[in-house]
Enzyme design. Structure first.
Site, PDB file in Angstrom:
ATOM      1  N   LYS A  13       0.836  -1.212   0.000  1.00  0.00           N
ATOM      2  CA  LYS A  13       0.000   0.000   0.000  1.00  0.00           C
ATOM      3  C   LYS A  13       0.870   1.262   0.000  1.00  0.00           C
ATOM      4  O   LYS A  13       0.636   2.181  -0.775  1.00  0.00           O
ATOM      5  CB  LYS A  13      -0.922   0.026   1.233  1.00  0.00           C
ATOM      6  N   ARG A  87      -9.444   0.497   8.804  1.00  0.00           N
ATOM      7  CA  ARG A  87      -9.009  -0.878   9.070  1.00  0.00           C
ATOM      8  C   ARG A  87     -10.085  -1.676   9.788  1.00  0.00           C
ATOM      9  O   ARG A  87      -9.874  -2.852  10.077  1.00  0.00           O
ATOM     10  CB  ARG A  87      -7.764  -0.846   9.949  1.00  0.00           C
ATOM     11  N   ARG A 126      11.864  -6.173   5.604  1.00  0.00           N
ATOM     12  CA  ARG A 126      11.572  -4.774   5.294  1.00  0.00           C
ATOM     13  C   ARG A 126      12.445  -3.797   6.084  1.00  0.00           C
ATOM     14  O   ARG A 126      12.681  -3.979   7.271  1.00  0.00           O
ATOM     15  CB  ARG A 126      10.093  -4.505   5.588  1.00  0.00           C
ATOM     16  N   ARG A 159      11.147  -1.677  11.452  1.00  0.00           N
ATOM     17  CA  ARG A 159      10.052  -1.253  12.335  1.00  0.00           C
ATOM     18  C   ARG A 159       9.914  -2.243  13.480  1.00  0.00           C
ATOM     19  O   ARG A 159       9.989  -3.453  13.253  1.00  0.00           O
ATOM     20  CB  ARG A 159       8.740  -1.196  11.535  1.00  0.00           C
TER      21      ARG A 159
HETATM   22  P1  AMP Z   1       0.938   0.702   9.085  1.00  0.00           P
HETATM   23  O1  AMP Z   1       2.110   1.612   8.913  1.00  0.00           O
HETATM   24  O2  AMP Z   1      -0.245   1.102   8.239  1.00  0.00           O
HETATM   25  O3  AMP Z   1       1.303  -0.749   8.941  1.00  0.00           O
HETATM   26  O4  AMP Z   1       0.451   0.880  10.606  1.00  0.00           O
HETATM   27  C1  AMP Z   1       1.301   0.561  11.686  1.00  0.00           C
HETATM   28  C2  AMP Z   1       0.489   0.325  12.930  1.00  0.00           C
HETATM   29  O5  AMP Z   1      -0.225   1.517  13.302  1.00  0.00           O
HETATM   30  C3  AMP Z   1      -0.589  -0.741  12.814  1.00  0.00           C
HETATM   31  O6  AMP Z   1      -0.083  -2.066  12.992  1.00  0.00           O
HETATM   32  C4  AMP Z   1      -1.527  -0.328  13.942  1.00  0.00           C
HETATM   33  O7  AMP Z   1      -0.997  -0.679  15.206  1.00  0.00           O
HETATM   34  C5  AMP Z   1      -1.510   1.189  13.831  1.00  0.00           C
HETATM   35  N1  AMP Z   1      -2.530   1.672  12.870  1.00  0.00           N
HETATM   36  C6  AMP Z   1      -2.328   2.229  11.660  1.00  0.00           C
HETATM   37  N2  AMP Z   1      -3.481   2.523  11.047  1.00  0.00           N
HETATM   38  C7  AMP Z   1      -4.460   2.115  11.904  1.00  0.00           C
HETATM   39  C8  AMP Z   1      -5.872   2.110  11.839  1.00  0.00           C
HETATM   40  N3  AMP Z   1      -6.527   2.582  10.763  1.00  0.00           N
HETATM   41  N4  AMP Z   1      -6.560   1.624  12.907  1.00  0.00           N
HETATM   42  C9  AMP Z   1      -5.924   1.159  14.006  1.00  0.00           C
HETATM   43  N5  AMP Z   1      -4.589   1.103  14.123  1.00  0.00           N
HETATM   44  C10 AMP Z   1      -3.845   1.571  13.079  1.00  0.00           C
END
Ligand code: AMP
Length: 214
Positions: A13, A87, A126, A159
């Site tokens: 994404k 999400r 990653r 990360r």
């Molecule tokens: P990402 O960078 O999109 O993989 O997001 C990293 C982390 O942030 C996720 O694993 C969640 O812990 C939190 N997070 C990001 N977006 C959301 C969302 N829309 N709802 C809840 N937690 C989120």
């Protein structure tokens, strides 16, 4: 045109959002990036979200929706790529309401569909640039100089939620909380599914352009 990029962690994404921003007049709203910014700035919300994120869990809807509402209040409401949001079904409903109040809507939802085995491979290697957020991979997309971002020379990082045990929790949460959005947006007639397992990121981008008629 507002679009959602939907897909499991590691489905690409962020990479595709980056390409859309570079090539067209889009702005990326990544809730993951917004949370990481709050964590590095040690805001109250960042402190609350930090434990959940490093445990691989979702941040509660209430906090996440409020953050997105604030973001949209202060800026543009068109040509946004929602990356990693919504999400959950609750978040999808909240987003619809926020956009309706702004006379706006979601136009298309692109589902990046990847086999689980490939997701694991991608997430385990990653590397992320903490400054420009570009993503690399130890094997599939290494930086020119080991451990260093090609664009701004920052030291690349893994990360904390990309550790194998956290990855399993995140994939489980995708299956239970996020994948119901596929049917939700199918019913709204907005979903376009792209099977990306064996495609290069350039080919995926071409398919996204076709789907969006860009
Ligand atoms: P990402 O960078 O999109 O993989 O997001 C990293 C982390 O942030 C996720 O694993 C969640 O812990 C939190 N997070 C990001 N977006 C959301 C969302 N829309 N709802 C809840 N937690 C989120």
């Amino acid at each position: 045109m507002n679009i959602i990029l939907l897909g499991a962690p590691g489905s690409g994404k962020g990479t595709q959002a980056e390409k859309l921003v570079q090539n067209f007049n889009f702005e990326q709203l990544s809730t993951g990036d917004l949370f990481r910014k709050n964590i590095s700035e040690k805001t109250q919300m960042g402190l609350e979200a930090s434990k959940l994120i490093s445990a691989g869990k979702l941040v509660p809807d209430e906090i996440t929706n409020k953050m997105v509402e604030e973001y949209l209040k202060n800026g543009n409401k068109e040509n946004i790529i929602f990356d990693g949001y919504p999400r959950t079904i609750n978040q999808a409903k909240a987003l619809k309401e926020i956009l309706v109040l702004n006379n706006s809507k979601i136009d298309k939802v692109i589902l990046l569909d990847v086999e689980e085995k490939i997701l694991l491979e991608r997430l385990v290697g990653r590397l992320i640039c903490p400054k420009c957020k570009r993503s690399y991979h130890l094997k599939n997309r290494p930086p020119k100089k080991e451990g260093i971002c090609d664009f701004d020379n920052s030291s690349l990082e893994t990360r904390p939620d990309d550790k194998p045990e956290k990855i399993a929790i995140r994939l489980q949460s995708y299956l239970s909380d996020t994948s119901p959005l596929i049917d939700y947006y199918k019913t709204e007639k907005k979903l376009v599914k792209i099977s990306v397992s064996n495609l290069t990121s350039e080919k995926v981008f071409e398919k996204i352009r076709e789907a969006l008629k860009l």
